[in-house]
Design a protein around this motif. Structure first.
Motif, short mmCIF file in Angstrom:
data_model
loop_
_atom_site.label_atom_id
_atom_site.label_comp_id
_atom_site.label_asym_id
_atom_site.label_seq_id
_atom_site.Cartn_x
_atom_site.Cartn_y
_atom_site.Cartn_z
N ALA A 110 26.75 31.04 41.89
CA ALA A 110 27.64 31.35 40.77
C ALA A 110 26.99 32.35 39.81
CB ALA A 110 28.02 30.07 40.02
N THR A 111 25.69 32.21 39.57
CA THR A 111 24.96 33.13 38.70
C THR A 111 24.87 34.52 39.32
OG1 THR A 111 23.63 31.29 37.86
CG2 THR A 111 22.80 33.51 37.46
N ILE A 112 24.66 34.53 40.66
CA ILE A 112 24.61 35.81 41.36
C ILE A 112 25.93 36.55 41.21
CG2 ILE A 112 24.44 36.91 43.63
CD1 ILE A 112 22.51 34.68 44.45
N ASN A 113 27.02 35.86 41.47
CA ASN A 113 28.34 36.48 41.36
C ASN A 113 28.62 36.99 39.96
OD1 ASN A 113 28.90 36.01 44.06
ND2 ASN A 113 29.91 34.05 43.67
N GLU A 114 28.20 36.21 38.98
CA GLU A 114 28.42 36.60 37.58
C GLU A 114 27.66 37.89 37.25
OE1 GLU A 114 27.29 34.86 33.17
OE2 GLU A 114 27.61 33.43 34.81
N ARG A 115 26.41 37.96 37.69
CA ARG A 115 25.60 39.15 37.40
C ARG A 115 26.13 40.38 38.14
NH1 ARG A 115 19.13 37.76 37.10
NH2 ARG A 115 19.24 36.00 35.64
N VAL A 116 26.54 40.21 39.40
CA VAL A 116 27.07 41.34 40.17
C VAL A 116 28.36 41.85 39.56
CG1 VAL A 116 28.05 42.01 42.40
CG2 VAL A 116 25.93 40.68 42.34
N GLU A 117 29.24 40.95 39.15
CA GLU A 117 30.51 41.36 38.54
C GLU A 117 30.26 42.08 37.22
OE1 GLU A 117 33.48 41.23 39.76
OE2 GLU A 117 33.11 40.01 41.55
N PHE A 118 29.30 41.58 36.46
CA PHE A 118 28.96 42.21 35.17
C PHE A 118 28.45 43.63 35.39
CE2 PHE A 118 25.55 43.25 32.13
CZ PHE A 118 26.26 43.25 30.95
N ALA A 119 27.53 43.79 36.33
CA ALA A 119 26.97 45.12 36.61
C ALA A 119 28.04 46.05 37.17
CB ALA A 119 25.80 45.00 37.58
N ALA A 120 28.88 45.53 38.06
CA ALA A 120 29.93 46.37 38.65
C ALA A 120 30.91 46.87 37.60
CB ALA A 120 30.67 45.57 39.72
N LYS A 121 31.26 46.01 36.66
CA LYS A 121 32.17 46.43 35.58
C LYS A 121 31.52 47.49 34.71
CE LYS A 121 35.04 44.59 31.85
NZ LYS A 121 35.45 43.37 31.11
N MET A 122 30.26 47.30 34.40
CA MET A 122 29.53 48.24 33.54
C MET A 122 29.42 49.61 34.20
SD MET A 122 25.74 47.69 31.92
CE MET A 122 26.29 46.26 31.00
N LEU A 123 29.27 49.60 35.53
CA LEU A 123 29.07 50.85 36.28
C LEU A 123 30.35 51.38 36.92
CD1 LEU A 123 25.75 49.76 38.02
CD2 LEU A 123 25.95 51.56 36.30
N GLU A 124 31.48 50.72 36.62
CA GLU A 124 32.77 51.12 37.16
C GLU A 124 32.75 51.14 38.69
OE1 GLU A 124 33.89 54.80 35.36
OE2 GLU A 124 33.78 54.01 33.33
N LEU A 125 32.24 50.03 39.26
CA LEU A 125 32.13 49.90 40.71
C LEU A 125 33.02 48.79 41.27
CD1 LEU A 125 28.24 50.21 41.15
CD2 LEU A 125 29.95 51.87 41.92
N GLU A 126 33.89 48.24 40.43
CA GLU A 126 34.66 47.06 40.85
C GLU A 126 35.47 47.31 42.12
OE1 GLU A 126 35.88 45.44 36.51
OE2 GLU A 126 35.69 47.58 36.90
N ASP A 127 36.02 48.52 42.28
CA ASP A 127 36.84 48.83 43.45
C ASP A 127 36.01 49.14 44.69
OD1 ASP A 127 39.05 48.54 41.83
OD2 ASP A 127 39.24 50.70 41.42
N LEU A 128 34.68 49.22 44.52
CA LEU A 128 33.81 49.59 45.65
C LEU A 128 32.91 48.44 46.10
CD1 LEU A 128 32.68 53.12 44.39
CD2 LEU A 128 34.23 52.66 46.29
N LEU A 129 33.08 47.27 45.53
CA LEU A 129 32.17 46.17 45.82
C LEU A 129 32.18 45.76 47.30
CD1 LEU A 129 32.44 43.81 42.71
CD2 LEU A 129 30.44 45.09 43.49
N ASP A 130 33.29 45.95 47.96
CA ASP A 130 33.38 45.55 49.37
C ASP A 130 33.27 46.74 50.31
OD1 ASP A 130 33.72 42.78 48.79
OD2 ASP A 130 35.79 43.20 48.20
N SER A 131 32.82 47.89 49.78
CA SER A 131 32.62 49.09 50.60
C SER A 131 31.15 49.24 50.96
CB SER A 131 33.09 50.33 49.85
OG SER A 131 34.46 50.25 49.51
#
Length: 377
Positions: A110-131
């Protein structure tokens, strides 16, 4: 966040040759963005790798938050490095790449997912997480590499020329993103680049290296206006500072002579006291030359230059010139070229003769023997 300190730190590959990094003393404050800059082979990447633990420290010490980490393994230093080559796992998605180090550390999912989502949002990578990396542009891959560093929440970010593989337009936009990100996170960051423009626009302070030796560490503004020596003067700034040798000192003044006329360069008395010869080196930035006339010899003091090339940069234009000093003149322009910024309204083309003098407030004086700025002696 953390402080970083290099104490007489050296890296010696071959005892018969000069050290790659030679007794560096450097203090980096908590939350600072420090840029290491210099020509190829100057030791900047080696310095960064020493801090990361990827290169041994042959002499001296490195401290993080006051703790000696000279012999500490890289994994135990709590630093995160972003490489020039991205270094992503090609068979993993962006999400998996960013989470990999945390999974190895047995962190709660759960902590891993939280940190990855936070970083992805900050870096505008949300649409690329599964690429996977093969489906991304260079800029997107670099942001994933940064995200992988961010999720670790390290004490120190280390970045080794992370933008050098990007095209010019993307490099400009990505460096502003990196800077905004660092300001938001407040993490101490050490950034390596060979691009002095990048260094000047990003760093709170800039550390200039040459042949493994630290030349000067200061704010970008001070490096530009008051460089510590002639190397820093010509390396920092684009176009570079012009150096003129053998400028005479007479009657307690530094003067330039031409055709029985002279210009007093208003050398400060405090610097005059430090000069032990009758000559001095001066440095002048392109914007501190004044164009007195074009193709017409003026009655007042001015030096003649032949225009070789005019470089138009939109709002600005620079004339690259060859000095036309008489044979009896002692003046020597280092590199044989004077660069003058042409103010609006000044028209000049290749082959024209510019007559110039200098803005005394913009002249920097260097000792002719040590080539150190007299302000620092």
């Amino acid at each position: 966040m953390a402080t970083v300190e290099f104490r007489q730190a050296s890296r010696i590959y071959d005892p018969t040759r000069p050290p790659a990094v030679n007794r560096i003393n450097l203090n980096i404050t908590d939350g600072e963005f420090l840029v290491l800059v210099g020509p190829s082979g100057c030791g900047k990447s080696t310095t960064l790798r020493m801090l990361a633990g990827l290169e041994p420290v042959d002499e001296g010490q490195i401290l993080i938050d006051g703790e000696d980490v000279t012999e500490t393994r890289p994994r135990d230093r709590d630093v995160a490095m972003v490489f020039q080559s991205y270094a992503l796992y090609p068979n993993m998605t962006a999400r998996q790449n960013m989470a990999f180090a945390l999974e190895n550390a047995k962190m709660v999912k759960a902590t891993i997912n939280e940190r990855v989502e936070f970083a992805a949002k900050m870096l505008e990578l949300e649409d690329l997480l599964d690429s996977k990396p093969s489906a991304m542009s260079g800029g997107q891959r670099q942001r994933v590499a940064m995200g992988r560093a961010i999720v670790r929440e390290p004490k120190v970010f280390l970045m080794d020329e992370p933008l050098s593989n990007l095209d010019a337009k993307l490099r400009v936009s990505t460096r502003s993103q990196i800077l905004a990100l660092q300001r938001k996170l407040g993490t101490t960051t050490v950034y390596v680049t060979h691009d002095q423009t990048e260094a000047m626009t990003m760093g709170d302070r800039v550390c200039v290296l040459k042949n493994g030796i630290l030349q000067q560490v200061d704010t970008p503004g001070t490096l530009y206006k008051n460089p510590g020596n002639t190397f820093v003067a010509t390396f920092i700034g684009s176009p570079a500072m012009t150096l003129i040798e053998n400028v005479r000192i007479q009657s307690s003044r530094a003067v330039i002579l031409h055709d029985a006329l002279e210009q007093d360069l208003k050398m400060p008395p405090s610097q005059m006291e430090k000069v032990h010869t009758d000559k001095v080196i001066i440095g002048v930035r392109p914007e501190n030359f004044n164009v007195v006339s074009v193709n017409e010899k003026p009655s007042e003091f001015a030096l003649p230059l032949r225009v070789d090339i005019v470089e138009h940069l939109g709002a600005e234009a620079y004339a690259y010139c060859t000095p036309l000093f008489p044979e009896e003149s002692d003046l020597v322009v280092r590199g044989g070229r004077v660069i003058v910024r042409l103010n609006r309204g000044v028209k000049a083309d290749s082959g024209d003769t510019l007559w110039i003098n200098m803005d005394e407030d913009g002249v920097v004086f260097f000792d002719p023997e040590t080539e150190i700025n007299l302000d620092y002696l």
